[in-house]
Motif scaffolding. Structure first.
Motif, short mmCIF file in Angstrom:
data_model
loop_
_atom_site.label_atom_id
_atom_site.label_comp_id
_atom_site.label_asym_id
_atom_site.label_seq_id
_atom_site.Cartn_x
_atom_site.Cartn_y
_atom_site.Cartn_z
N VAL A 37 0.84 -1.21 0.00
CA VAL A 37 0.00 0.00 0.00
C VAL A 37 0.87 1.25 0.00
N GLU A 38 1.96 1.22 0.77
CA GLU A 38 2.87 2.37 0.82
C GLU A 38 3.53 2.62 -0.54
N TYR A 39 3.98 1.54 -1.16
CA TYR A 39 4.68 1.68 -2.45
C TYR A 39 3.73 2.10 -3.56
N LEU A 40 2.46 1.69 -3.44
CA LEU A 40 1.49 2.07 -4.46
C LEU A 40 1.18 3.56 -4.43
N LYS A 41 1.52 4.20 -3.33
CA LYS A 41 1.34 5.64 -3.23
C LYS A 41 2.48 6.40 -3.91
N ARG A 42 3.50 5.69 -4.29
CA ARG A 42 4.66 6.34 -4.93
C ARG A 42 4.60 6.15 -6.45
N HIS A 43 5.34 5.19 -6.98
CA HIS A 43 5.36 5.02 -8.44
C HIS A 43 4.85 3.66 -8.89
N MET A 44 4.87 2.69 -8.01
CA MET A 44 4.37 1.37 -8.38
C MET A 44 2.84 1.42 -8.43
N VAL A 45 2.26 0.82 -9.47
CA VAL A 45 0.79 0.78 -9.57
C VAL A 45 0.26 -0.65 -9.49
N VAL A 46 1.13 -1.63 -9.69
CA VAL A 46 0.76 -3.04 -9.55
C VAL A 46 1.91 -3.75 -8.86
N ILE A 47 1.61 -4.53 -7.81
CA ILE A 47 2.63 -5.32 -7.11
C ILE A 47 2.10 -6.72 -6.95
N LYS A 48 2.94 -7.71 -7.33
CA LYS A 48 2.55 -9.10 -7.16
C LYS A 48 3.76 -9.88 -6.64
N LEU A 49 3.48 -10.88 -5.80
CA LEU A 49 4.52 -11.80 -5.34
C LEU A 49 4.11 -13.21 -5.71
N TYR A 50 5.11 -14.01 -6.13
CA TYR A 50 4.87 -15.40 -6.51
C TYR A 50 5.82 -16.30 -5.73
N ARG A 51 5.32 -17.50 -5.40
CA ARG A 51 6.20 -18.53 -4.83
C ARG A 51 7.06 -19.10 -5.95
N PRO A 52 8.10 -19.86 -5.59
CA PRO A 52 8.96 -20.45 -6.63
C PRO A 52 8.19 -21.29 -7.64
N ASP A 53 7.07 -21.92 -7.19
CA ASP A 53 6.29 -22.75 -8.11
C ASP A 53 5.36 -21.94 -8.99
N GLY A 54 5.37 -20.59 -8.86
CA GLY A 54 4.55 -19.73 -9.70
C GLY A 54 3.22 -19.37 -9.10
N ARG A 55 2.89 -19.87 -7.90
CA ARG A 55 1.60 -19.55 -7.29
C ARG A 55 1.66 -18.14 -6.72
N GLU A 56 0.62 -17.35 -7.03
CA GLU A 56 0.56 -15.96 -6.59
C GLU A 56 0.21 -15.91 -5.09
N VAL A 57 0.96 -15.11 -4.31
CA VAL A 57 0.71 -15.01 -2.87
C VAL A 57 0.34 -13.59 -2.45
N LEU A 58 0.55 -12.62 -3.38
CA LEU A 58 0.20 -11.25 -3.04
C LEU A 58 -0.14 -10.49 -4.32
N ARG A 59 -1.22 -9.73 -4.26
CA ARG A 59 -1.60 -8.86 -5.38
C ARG A 59 -2.11 -7.55 -4.81
N ALA A 60 -1.55 -6.46 -5.30
CA ALA A 60 -1.99 -5.13 -4.88
C ALA A 60 -1.98 -4.21 -6.08
N VAL A 61 -3.09 -3.47 -6.25
CA VAL A 61 -3.24 -2.57 -7.40
C VAL A 61 -3.65 -1.21 -6.89
N ALA A 62 -2.97 -0.19 -7.38
CA ALA A 62 -3.29 1.18 -6.97
C ALA A 62 -4.69 1.55 -7.45
N PRO A 63 -5.43 2.31 -6.66
CA PRO A 63 -6.77 2.74 -7.06
C PRO A 63 -6.74 3.46 -8.41
#
Length: 397
Positions: free
Chosen positions: A58-84
């Protein structure tokens, strides 16, 4: 020079634009990776701190990042955040070539969506903890700086190219003037060569050279009356100068004989045509004269020589010259004959209408003959020469 300046500006400008855009892309990529790396540094392998990462996102989305995602090594998504306001941007990214994980390499691509410049990055997390995917939005100030840098480089290229062109202009102008002068000198030399060679032959034929001057002027006046083009005028003038050049190879005994030639002497006299063509073949520039030299003894009814050409198969310059050559021979005084009067000469030409001479050209000559005869016939050699020089300059310059 203007065309060269435009072409060089486009080529150099294109190259500079390409280089500047690559620099801009690298700059944006560095900024995106710095921010992405700063976020990825908060990930702790083996520690479940999803809530903390969500808060950081949420903090980084207030700066320049508008989409943030994290994936496990097997490719499964564990975090998704999108700026309003960027939900559609995140959805649109799926229509672009999607970045896929590839070992420890960093992947990136740029996109222009909703009038925004975006940098899409994918980088591996430390200790093979998975992958970070983010979309970096380039701020307006950075875009403006990049635009100014690119525009400034392009303007500099155009100005430098223009300055170089302007600096070269007087040099090229000077060289061009020199080239034009050399060309004029060469042309003058070639024309003088024709005149000297024609006059030399005329002098062998017991003539002062005025026949060449007169017959050339008569021929040009007739050509003007029937509307020949400029190239034909040049060929006609050259041919008129050199029409009897082959006589240089005929012996004086036959050439200067008074009275009728024998059959063998006539055969020898006629060799002046192929001899003239052979002389012309030694110079590419003198080929201008070939139509007249080779064909001025052809006759409209096909009874002439050397090829027995008929009608319009005879080059038009040769048909024109045949009329004016015979006319001047009739009205001029020669060592072996007295001159005929104008009316008598025109009557002789008329009797050869359709036989020796092209009827259409002969009719055109009959219309202008009184005026050109008055202009040319009794004129002294010096005046003829000046008139001819002016005429030659007009058609050859």
């Amino acid at each position: 020079l203007t065309a060269a300046w435009v072409a060089l500006s486009l080529l150099a400008g294109g190259a500079v634009f390409y280089v500047e855009m690559r620099k801009a892309e690298n700059l944006v990529l560095k900024m995106a990776l710095d921010e992405a790396g700063a976020f990825a540094a908060h990930v702790r392998p083996g520690v479940d701190h999803h809530a903390v990462l969500k808060q950081k996102a949420v903090e980084y989305l207030k700066r320049h990042m508008v989409v943030i995602k994290l994936y496990r090594p097997d490719g499964r998504e564990v975090l998704r955040a999108v700026a309003p306001g960027f939900e559609t941007v995140e959805a649109r990214l799926t229509t672009h070539p999607h970045l896929s994980a590839s070992g420890d390499s960093i992947r990136h691509s740029s996109a222009f969506i909703q009038q925004r410049v975006l940098m899409h990055v994918l980088l591996p997390l430390s200790d093979r903890a998975g992958y970070f995917e983010g979309v970096y939005r380039v701020d307006d100030e950075t875009i403006e700086n990049i635009r100014n840098d690119v525009l400034g480089a392009l303007v500099l290229v155009v100005l430098v190219t223009l300055a170089t062109t302007v600096a070269l202009y007087p040099i090229i102008l000077s060289l061009n003037r020199g080239l034009i002068q050399y060309a004029k000198d060469l042309l003058k030399g070639n024309i003088e060569l024709m005149q000297v060679l024609g006059s030399a032959v005329a002098l062998r034929d017991s003539d002062t050279g005025t026949h060449n001057h007169r017959v050339t002027l008569y021929a040009v006046r007739l050509a003007e009356a029937v509307g020949l083009d400029r190239a034909q005028f040049q060929r006609l003038i050259a041919g008129a100068f050199l029409h009897d050049v082959g006589k240089i190879g005929v012996s004086d005994t036959i050439l200067l004989k008074h009275g009728r030639h024998s059959e063998e002497e006539t055969r020898v006299m006629r060799t002046h045509v192929p001899l003239g063509v052979e002389i012309l073949n030694k110079s590419e520039w003198l080929q201008h004269a070939r139509d007249v030299v080779e064909c001025h003894h052809e006759k409209y009814d096909g009874s002439g020589y050397p090829r027995g050409l008929q009608g319009e198969a005879i080059p038009v310059n040769a048909r024109i010259f045949a009329i004016t050559d015979v006319f001047d021979a009739l009205v001029a005084r020669r060592p072996y004959k007295e001159p005929f009067g104008f009316d008598a000469a025109m009557g002789m030409l008329a009797r050869e209408r359709g036989l020796h001479f092209d009827p259409t050209l002969l009719d055109a000559f009959a219309r202008i003959a009184p005026a050109v005869y008055a202009e040319i016939h009794a004129t002294d050699e010096a005046t003829l020469r000046r008139t001819l020089d002016k005429l030659v300059e007009g058609y050859f310059s």
